[in-house]
Design a protein around this motif. Sequence first.
Motif, PDB file in Angstrom:
ATOM      1  N   LYS A 283     -55.864  24.546 132.309  1.00  0.00           N
ATOM      2  CA  LYS A 283     -55.320  23.197 132.390  1.00  0.00           C
ATOM      3  C   LYS A 283     -55.876  22.353 131.252  1.00  0.00           C
ATOM      4  O   LYS A 283     -57.069  22.395 130.966  1.00  0.00           O
TER       5      LYS A 283
ATOM      6  N   TYR B 222     -56.912  18.767 129.908  1.00  0.00           N
ATOM      7  CA  TYR B 222     -57.368  17.501 130.490  1.00  0.00           C
ATOM      8  C   TYR B 222     -57.161  16.370 129.494  1.00  0.00           C
ATOM      9  O   TYR B 222     -57.397  16.530 128.301  1.00  0.00           O
TER      10      TYR B 222
ATOM     11  N   GLU C  25     -60.829  13.198 134.369  1.00  0.00           N
ATOM     12  CA  GLU C  25     -60.015  14.210 135.049  1.00  0.00           C
ATOM     13  C   GLU C  25     -60.832  15.459 135.356  1.00  0.00           C
ATOM     14  O   GLU C  25     -60.684  16.058 136.415  1.00  0.00           O
TER      15      GLU C  25
ATOM     16  N   ASP D  83     -63.163  14.502 138.280  1.00  0.00           N
ATOM     17  CA  ASP D  83     -62.404  14.384 139.526  1.00  0.00           C
ATOM     18  C   ASP D  83     -62.015  15.762 140.073  1.00  0.00           C
ATOM     19  O   ASP D  83     -62.115  16.005 141.273  1.00  0.00           O
ATOM     20  N   GLU D  84     -61.607  16.661 139.199  1.00  0.00           N
ATOM     21  CA  GLU D  84     -61.236  17.995 139.660  1.00  0.00           C
ATOM     22  C   GLU D  84     -62.459  18.740 140.194  1.00  0.00           C
ATOM     23  O   GLU D  84     -62.375  19.442 141.198  1.00  0.00           O
ATOM     24  N   GLN D  85     -63.591  18.584 139.544  1.00  0.00           N
ATOM     25  CA  GLN D  85     -64.813  19.243 139.999  1.00  0.00           C
ATOM     26  C   GLN D  85     -65.212  18.725 141.389  1.00  0.00           C
ATOM     27  O   GLN D  85     -65.565  19.510 142.263  1.00  0.00           O
TER      28      GLN D  85
ATOM     29  N   LEU E 230     -63.213  17.439 143.652  1.00  0.00           N
ATOM     30  CA  LEU E 230     -62.216  17.958 144.584  1.00  0.00           C
ATOM     31  C   LEU E 230     -62.492  19.424 144.931  1.00  0.00           C
ATOM     32  O   LEU E 230     -62.425  19.814 146.099  1.00  0.00           O
ATOM     33  N   MET E 231     -62.850  20.213 143.944  1.00  0.00           N
ATOM     34  CA  MET E 231     -63.153  21.628 144.183  1.00  0.00           C
ATOM     35  C   MET E 231     -64.399  21.782 145.063  1.00  0.00           C
ATOM     36  O   MET E 231     -64.437  22.637 145.945  1.00  0.00           O
TER      37      MET E 231
END
Length: 105
Positions: free
Chosen positions: A80, A82, A87, A90-92, A94-95
Amino acid sequence: MNSFNLFKSPGDINREIADRARARRKEKKFTQVELSRRSNVSLGSLKRFERTGEISLSSLIKIAFALECENDFDELFSKKGYASIQEVIDEQILMEKHHQKSRKT
């Protein structure tokens, strides 16, 4: 794999792929004629590929199958992109939340 290809040209990458394909062909002890037959890619196209790195995508995939390297394409374009560091953060987060939920269940 080096993600810092800032100084490589498309031609450089073509030749590196061709060099790796040639090395794999030789590891398998295939002649160019044998690889051409197994991959259903013309001998002329295969020779040009090994010499210059130029080949069609469909022929490259046929060669990869014949060399049992077809799974190497799985990573192509899969990462992906970024737009910002936020971003990534935020993804980290969320994971991590997802991982914590899956450990509780």
